[in-house]
Motif scaffolding. Sequence first.
Motif, PDB file in Angstrom:
ATOM      1  N   GLN A 254      53.291  48.190  73.973  1.00  0.00           N
ATOM      2  CA  GLN A 254      54.262  47.176  74.377  1.00  0.00           C
ATOM      3  C   GLN A 254      54.841  47.429  75.764  1.00  0.00           C
ATOM      4  N   GLY A 255      54.407  48.489  76.420  1.00  0.00           N
ATOM      5  CA  GLY A 255      54.944  48.831  77.730  1.00  0.00           C
ATOM      6  C   GLY A 255      54.575  47.823  78.794  1.00  0.00           C
ATOM      7  N   GLN A 256      55.418  47.730  79.810  1.00  0.00           N
ATOM      8  CA  GLN A 256      55.177  46.823  80.925  1.00  0.00           C
ATOM      9  C   GLN A 256      55.016  47.639  82.207  1.00  0.00           C
ATOM     10  N   ALA A 257      53.933  47.365  82.930  1.00  0.00           N
ATOM     11  CA  ALA A 257      53.589  48.158  84.110  1.00  0.00           C
ATOM     12  C   ALA A 257      54.678  48.175  85.178  1.00  0.00           C
ATOM     13  N   PRO A 258      55.249  47.027  85.581  1.00  0.00           N
ATOM     14  CA  PRO A 258      56.276  47.059  86.633  1.00  0.00           C
ATOM     15  C   PRO A 258      57.492  47.896  86.243  1.00  0.00           C
ATOM     16  N   ILE A 264      59.920  55.496  87.009  1.00  0.00           N
ATOM     17  CA  ILE A 264      59.552  56.751  87.675  1.00  0.00           C
ATOM     18  C   ILE A 264      60.514  57.032  88.824  1.00  0.00           C
ATOM     19  N   CYS A 265      60.847  55.998  89.586  1.00  0.00           N
ATOM     20  CA  CYS A 265      61.772  56.171  90.708  1.00  0.00           C
ATOM     21  C   CYS A 265      63.107  56.722  90.220  1.00  0.00           C
ATOM     22  N   CYS A 266      63.589  56.189  89.106  1.00  0.00           N
ATOM     23  CA  CYS A 266      64.879  56.643  88.586  1.00  0.00           C
ATOM     24  C   CYS A 266      64.787  58.061  88.036  1.00  0.00           C
ATOM     25  N   GLY A 267      63.673  58.375  87.396  1.00  0.00           N
ATOM     26  CA  GLY A 267      63.502  59.738  86.901  1.00  0.00           C
ATOM     27  C   GLY A 267      63.454  60.740  88.029  1.00  0.00           C
ATOM     28  N   PHE A 268      62.736  60.400  89.088  1.00  0.00           N
ATOM     29  CA  PHE A 268      62.656  61.289  90.240  1.00  0.00           C
ATOM     30  C   PHE A 268      64.004  61.407  90.938  1.00  0.00           C
ATOM     31  N   SER A 269      64.744  60.298  90.997  1.00  0.00           N
ATOM     32  CA  SER A 269      66.037  60.334  91.672  1.00  0.00           C
ATOM     33  C   SER A 269      67.016  61.235  90.941  1.00  0.00           C
ATOM     34  N   ALA A 270      66.786  61.436  89.659  1.00  0.00           N
ATOM     35  CA  ALA A 270      67.641  62.338  88.886  1.00  0.00           C
ATOM     36  C   ALA A 270      67.124  63.768  88.927  1.00  0.00           C
ATOM     37  N   HIS A 301      54.295  40.638  91.054  1.00  0.00           N
ATOM     38  CA  HIS A 301      53.502  41.510  91.918  1.00  0.00           C
ATOM     39  C   HIS A 301      54.362  42.275  92.921  1.00  0.00           C
ATOM     40  N   GLU A 302      55.238  41.569  93.639  1.00  0.00           N
ATOM     41  CA  GLU A 302      56.056  42.244  94.657  1.00  0.00           C
ATOM     42  C   GLU A 302      56.993  43.270  94.029  1.00  0.00           C
ATOM     43  N   TYR A 303      57.569  42.909  92.893  1.00  0.00           N
ATOM     44  CA  TYR A 303      58.452  43.849  92.193  1.00  0.00           C
ATOM     45  C   TYR A 303      57.676  45.111  91.816  1.00  0.00           C
ATOM     46  N   GLN A 304      56.485  44.925  91.255  1.00  0.00           N
ATOM     47  CA  GLN A 304      55.672  46.060  90.835  1.00  0.00           C
ATOM     48  C   GLN A 304      55.308  46.942  92.019  1.00  0.00           C
ATOM     49  N   MET A 305      54.876  46.327  93.112  1.00  0.00           N
ATOM     50  CA  MET A 305      54.478  47.105  94.282  1.00  0.00           C
ATOM     51  C   MET A 305      55.673  47.820  94.918  1.00  0.00           C
ATOM     52  N   TYR A 306      56.824  47.163  94.918  1.00  0.00           N
ATOM     53  CA  TYR A 306      58.040  47.744  95.490  1.00  0.00           C
ATOM     54  C   TYR A 306      58.364  49.072  94.814  1.00  0.00           C
ATOM     55  N   TYR A 307      58.322  49.088  93.495  1.00  0.00           N
ATOM     56  CA  TYR A 307      58.687  50.308  92.775  1.00  0.00           C
ATOM     57  C   TYR A 307      57.526  51.287  92.638  1.00  0.00           C
ATOM     58  N   PHE A 308      56.318  50.781  92.438  1.00  0.00           N
ATOM     59  CA  PHE A 308      55.182  51.695  92.350  1.00  0.00           C
ATOM     60  C   PHE A 308      54.982  52.408  93.681  1.00  0.00           C
ATOM     61  N   GLY A 309      55.170  51.679  94.778  1.00  0.00           N
ATOM     62  CA  GLY A 309      55.072  52.299  96.087  1.00  0.00           C
ATOM     63  C   GLY A 309      56.101  53.405  96.273  1.00  0.00           C
ATOM     64  N   ASP A 329      40.428  67.167  89.642  1.00  0.00           N
ATOM     65  CA  ASP A 329      39.784  66.279  90.609  1.00  0.00           C
ATOM     66  C   ASP A 329      40.840  65.613  91.481  1.00  0.00           C
ATOM     67  N   ARG A 330      41.049  66.171  92.667  1.00  0.00           N
ATOM     68  CA  ARG A 330      42.100  65.705  93.561  1.00  0.00           C
ATOM     69  C   ARG A 330      41.916  64.243  93.962  1.00  0.00           C
ATOM     70  N   ASP A 331      40.681  63.799  94.074  1.00  0.00           N
ATOM     71  CA  ASP A 331      40.428  62.421  94.486  1.00  0.00           C
ATOM     72  C   ASP A 331      40.958  61.407  93.485  1.00  0.00           C
ATOM     73  N   LYS A 332      41.211  61.848  92.261  1.00  0.00           N
ATOM     74  CA  LYS A 332      41.691  60.944  91.218  1.00  0.00           C
ATOM     75  C   LYS A 332      43.187  61.072  90.949  1.00  0.00           C
ATOM     76  N   TRP A 333      43.850  61.939  91.710  1.00  0.00           N
ATOM     77  CA  TRP A 333      45.299  62.063  91.538  1.00  0.00           C
ATOM     78  C   TRP A 333      45.995  60.785  92.001  1.00  0.00           C
ATOM     79  N   LEU A 334      47.099  60.449  91.341  1.00  0.00           N
ATOM     80  CA  LEU A 334      47.957  59.402  91.860  1.00  0.00           C
ATOM     81  C   LEU A 334      48.780  59.978  93.001  1.00  0.00           C
ATOM     82  N   GLY A 335      49.002  59.194  94.039  1.00  0.00           N
ATOM     83  CA  GLY A 335      49.785  59.694  95.155  1.00  0.00           C
ATOM     84  C   GLY A 335      49.911  58.659  96.251  1.00  0.00           C
ATOM     85  N   TRP A 336      50.620  59.033  97.281  1.00  0.00           N
ATOM     86  CA  TRP A 336      50.972  58.120  98.355  1.00  0.00           C
ATOM     87  C   TRP A 336      49.751  57.645  99.144  1.00  0.00           C
TER      88      TRP A 336
END
Length: 388
Positions: A254-258, A264-270, A301-309, A329-336
């Motif tokens: 039932q999770g939503q991607a955006p 994640i942003c909020c978890g990192f900010s804490a 789309h913009e909301y998702q990209m704003y926070y995923f970015g 496998d570093r090539d498959k890591w998520l990252g900037w």
Amino acid sequence: MPRNWLRVILAVCVASSVLASQPARADEKKDKEQKKAIDTAVERGLEYLKKTQAQDGHWEVAGGQYPTSMTALAGMAFLMEGSTLKEGKYSDQVKKAVDWFLAPSRQQANGMLGDTRNPTESVRYMYGQGFGTMFLASVYGEEEDKEQREKLEKLLKKAVEFICKAQTLKKFRKAEGKEVDVGGWGYVSAADGGNFDEGSVTITALQGLRAARNAGIPVPKENIDKAVNYLEACTTPDGGIIYNYLGGAAGRGQGQAPLTAAAICCGFSAGQYKTELPKRWIQYCKDHETTFLSTTRQAHHEYQMYYFGQAMYALGNDRYGEMFPDQKDRDKWLGWERFKTAHFQQLLAAQDRTSGAWMQGDVGPVFVTSVNLCLLQLDKGILPIYQR
């Protein structure tokens, strides 16, 4: 060894050295070209926002909609460029936006930043509350003028108080059996909305509180704790964030991607880089990376990209490997860099060359342009709210 063989060996070594250096030079040239393209796009986008700012300092979308949110997000784009109230190419735009928030006609005793006389804000004023608090706190953190700081501090303290009072209150039983208080935010306050809450406003409110805390404005720990508990309550077994908390455990699938990207942003900010909850959210994003890294437009789309970015910027290029050491496998890591590779070229191509705006999406060009300018300027690392 014959002298002619020495010449052959030396020639091979030189050729190998030249060939090895060519990819590095090509990459360096490509990086410079992309940086130049980004700088040009940012300048065009900021000039569009400059031209569309109303005389009184605010921005809005068609028909006078969402002025509080639009003014805050556009203002953030100028702050990320490096302009402040006193310095920078766009200091006038920042000052006019802040003056609009500080105008006596907008001041409310309860700390609400939105204007309920505006139909689009009367039913969604908590978005403006969160974005507005984030913008004003980012300004306050750089303000040196004593009088202006005092005005901003007074407004921010009230704005934070309003956010905290607007938080919902529910119960959640954790897996280990402990019952805790949870609290999110809805489109309006808990009192006005019948204790309704949902994920996107909760993220917006949390970022506003974090920005205020970064700037030195007191934020009660209990409200942050309830919000973190809320996000945990909304997390499915596969790591996604559901739309809103209705009590009980969130169901798998039932999770939503955006919303998950935003969490994640909020978890990192804490500071929760190594705790289990953000790891579950990141793993969800990894499991759905075709959604997050796809260039095909999707819902919100913009909301998702704003926070995923923002989330990928916080991860950088190495933190994913630190959080998931078993994934070699570093090539498959998520990252900037993966995010930039997937999206920046298309983002640059989508900008209207005449106006400098981005026209996609349902909300309007001020919103889309502000969000895209945020993404394109993250590498500057100017504002604390967006720093790693």
